[in-house]
Design a protein around this motif. Structure first.
Motif, PDB file in Angstrom:
ATOM      1  N   ALA A 196      -5.501  -8.437 -76.873  1.00  0.00           N
ATOM      2  CA  ALA A 196      -5.745  -9.400 -77.947  1.00  0.00           C
ATOM      3  C   ALA A 196      -5.075  -8.958 -79.245  1.00  0.00           C
ATOM      4  CB  ALA A 196      -7.250  -9.573 -78.154  1.00  0.00           C
ATOM      5  N   VAL A 197      -5.195  -7.685 -79.571  1.00  0.00           N
ATOM      6  CA  VAL A 197      -4.572  -7.159 -80.789  1.00  0.00           C
ATOM      7  C   VAL A 197      -3.055  -7.308 -80.718  1.00  0.00           C
ATOM      8  CG1 VAL A 197      -4.078  -5.015 -82.067  1.00  0.00           C
ATOM      9  CG2 VAL A 197      -6.435  -5.576 -81.392  1.00  0.00           C
ATOM     10  N   TYR A 240       2.842  -5.454 -75.609  1.00  0.00           N
ATOM     11  CA  TYR A 240       1.979  -6.570 -75.220  1.00  0.00           C
ATOM     12  C   TYR A 240       2.145  -6.880 -73.731  1.00  0.00           C
ATOM     13  CZ  TYR A 240       0.126 -11.359 -75.055  1.00  0.00           C
ATOM     14  OH  TYR A 240      -0.568 -12.498 -74.728  1.00  0.00           O
ATOM     15  N   ARG A 289      -6.933  -3.910 -89.543  1.00  0.00           N
ATOM     16  CA  ARG A 289      -7.652  -5.045 -90.129  1.00  0.00           C
ATOM     17  C   ARG A 289      -7.291  -5.252 -91.599  1.00  0.00           C
ATOM     18  NH1 ARG A 289     -11.365  -3.081 -86.356  1.00  0.00           N
ATOM     19  NH2 ARG A 289     -12.215  -1.554 -87.822  1.00  0.00           N
ATOM     20  N   PRO A 328      -3.270  -7.222 -90.691  1.00  0.00           N
ATOM     21  CA  PRO A 328      -2.968  -7.507 -89.285  1.00  0.00           C
ATOM     22  C   PRO A 328      -1.497  -7.814 -89.009  1.00  0.00           C
ATOM     23  CG  PRO A 328      -4.937  -8.685 -89.998  1.00  0.00           C
ATOM     24  CD  PRO A 328      -4.305  -8.113 -91.232  1.00  0.00           C
ATOM     25  N   ARG A 329      -0.736  -8.097 -90.055  1.00  0.00           N
ATOM     26  CA  ARG A 329       0.689  -8.378 -89.867  1.00  0.00           C
ATOM     27  C   ARG A 329       1.531  -7.111 -89.822  1.00  0.00           C
ATOM     28  NH1 ARG A 329       2.052 -13.631 -90.511  1.00  0.00           N
ATOM     29  NH2 ARG A 329       4.209 -13.025 -90.893  1.00  0.00           N
ATOM     30  N   GLU A 378      -1.293  -9.296 -78.812  1.00  0.00           N
ATOM     31  CA  GLU A 378      -0.889 -10.706 -78.808  1.00  0.00           C
ATOM     32  C   GLU A 378      -0.773 -11.234 -80.235  1.00  0.00           C
ATOM     33  OE1 GLU A 378      -2.249 -14.977 -76.873  1.00  0.00           O
ATOM     34  OE2 GLU A 378      -3.753 -13.411 -77.184  1.00  0.00           O
ATOM     35  N   GLN A 379      -1.791 -10.967 -81.051  1.00  0.00           N
ATOM     36  CA  GLN A 379      -1.751 -11.421 -82.443  1.00  0.00           C
ATOM     37  C   GLN A 379      -0.585 -10.788 -83.193  1.00  0.00           C
ATOM     38  OE1 GLN A 379      -3.599 -13.938 -83.771  1.00  0.00           O
ATOM     39  NE2 GLN A 379      -4.194 -14.133 -81.612  1.00  0.00           N
ATOM     40  N   ILE A 398       2.588 -12.606 -82.420  1.00  0.00           N
ATOM     41  CA  ILE A 398       2.625 -13.903 -83.113  1.00  0.00           C
ATOM     42  C   ILE A 398       3.014 -13.704 -84.580  1.00  0.00           C
ATOM     43  CG2 ILE A 398       1.201 -15.833 -83.924  1.00  0.00           C
ATOM     44  CD1 ILE A 398      -0.419 -15.488 -81.297  1.00  0.00           C
ATOM     45  N   ALA A 399       2.473 -12.651 -85.186  1.00  0.00           N
ATOM     46  CA  ALA A 399       2.760 -12.373 -86.591  1.00  0.00           C
ATOM     47  C   ALA A 399       4.157 -11.793 -86.796  1.00  0.00           C
ATOM     48  CB  ALA A 399       1.720 -11.405 -87.150  1.00  0.00           C
TER      49      ALA A 399
END
Length: 265
Positions: free
Chosen positions: A90-91, A109, A63, A66-67, A93-94, A97-98
């Motif tokens: 969910a973690v 993932y 947190r 997150p990148r 996936e983000q 994306i990052a």
């Protein structure tokens, strides 16, 4: 003929509980890749292994940034090990994306998606996690398991064959291939393939347990119990035998149900 419905349920839960290869989790060194199913009753009952404090610490690190691909990967994998599958997906996936194009994250993932039953999306994501010019046999094997879960057994076996060209006679891939034949109700073929895996000195306990299941499903109960108990402490051996008996009992009930339904038609 064995009724297949409980196999799909069993294999889905076992695959979700299995530990992904470290090669797919961010390190290219050895730990056993996914095996489609196993009789590891203790692992099924308690799929954790990461303490709450560890997860909280990893969550705080994630947190804070997150990148951070490494932090997201560690946090996502710890959530998976703890059975928090939706949160893990969910973690991760983000994180993808990052960090677009990060193949290690894509692999993790994709595996998390498979845990949650999103098999087509998992397959597509795993496809992006390696390239035809540089295929990863571990990912090919996991892609095979997702295809098996979708009922595409012939296509799944082509992926296992490709994995075996890269890693000949790799026990984990052979075990996945064997369980693929279980799903298509070809138990003699499943046993033949699983014995190849079992006879490899590097095979882990899940291979032995898969073989025990297939032997038991063919009515050779004493032999199956001997296989699943081999080289285990007494408490683990008894837990595996109890789970084996439970699975075989389910199979018997499924056959009776199928017979009744057949009589009605």
């Amino acid at each position: 003929m064995r009724h297949p419905s409980h196999f799909a349920r069993y294999l889905g839960s076992a695959a979700a509980a299995a530990i992904l290869a470290v090669g797919l989790a961010g390190c290219q060194t050895a730990r056993s890749p996914d095996v489609t199913g196993s009789l590891n009753a203790r692992a099924e009952a308690a799929p954790g292994g990461v303490s709450r404090n560890e997860i909280e610490a990893l969550g705080e690190r994630y947190r804070a940034n997150p990148r951070d691909a490494a932090a997201a990967l560690q946090y996502g994998q710890s959530l998976r090990q703890n059975g928090q599958r939706q949160q893990a997906a969910a973690v991760l996936e983000q994180a993808t994306i990052a960090n677009p194009g990060n193949k290690v994250l894509l692999a993790a993932y994709g595996r998390a998606l498979a845990d949650n039953g999103s098999f087509q999306l998992a397959f597509d994501t795993l496809t992006r996690a390696h390239t035809p010019a540089n295929p990863d046999w571990r990912i090919l094997s996991v892609q095979g398991t997702t295809l098996d879960q979708m009922g595409k057994h012939d296509e799944a076996r082509r992926y296992y064959a490709s994995a075996l060209k890269i890693a000949p006679e790799e026990p984990s891939v052979l075990s996945n291939l064997g369980m693929s034949y279980v799903l298509s109700k070809d138990l003699p073929k499943a046993e033949s393939v699983l014995r190849r895996a079992y006879n490899r000195g590097s095979a882990d306990s899940r291979v032995r347990q898969n073989l025990g299941l297939v032997v038991g499903l063919q009515g050779r109960f004493a032999e199956a119990e001997t296989i699943v108990k081999a080289d285990l402490p007494a408490d683990e051996a008894e837990a595996n035998v109890a789970y084996l008996r439970q699975m075989l009992s389910r199979d018997g009930r499924s056959q009776k149900t199928a017979a009744v339904e057949s009589g009605r038609s």
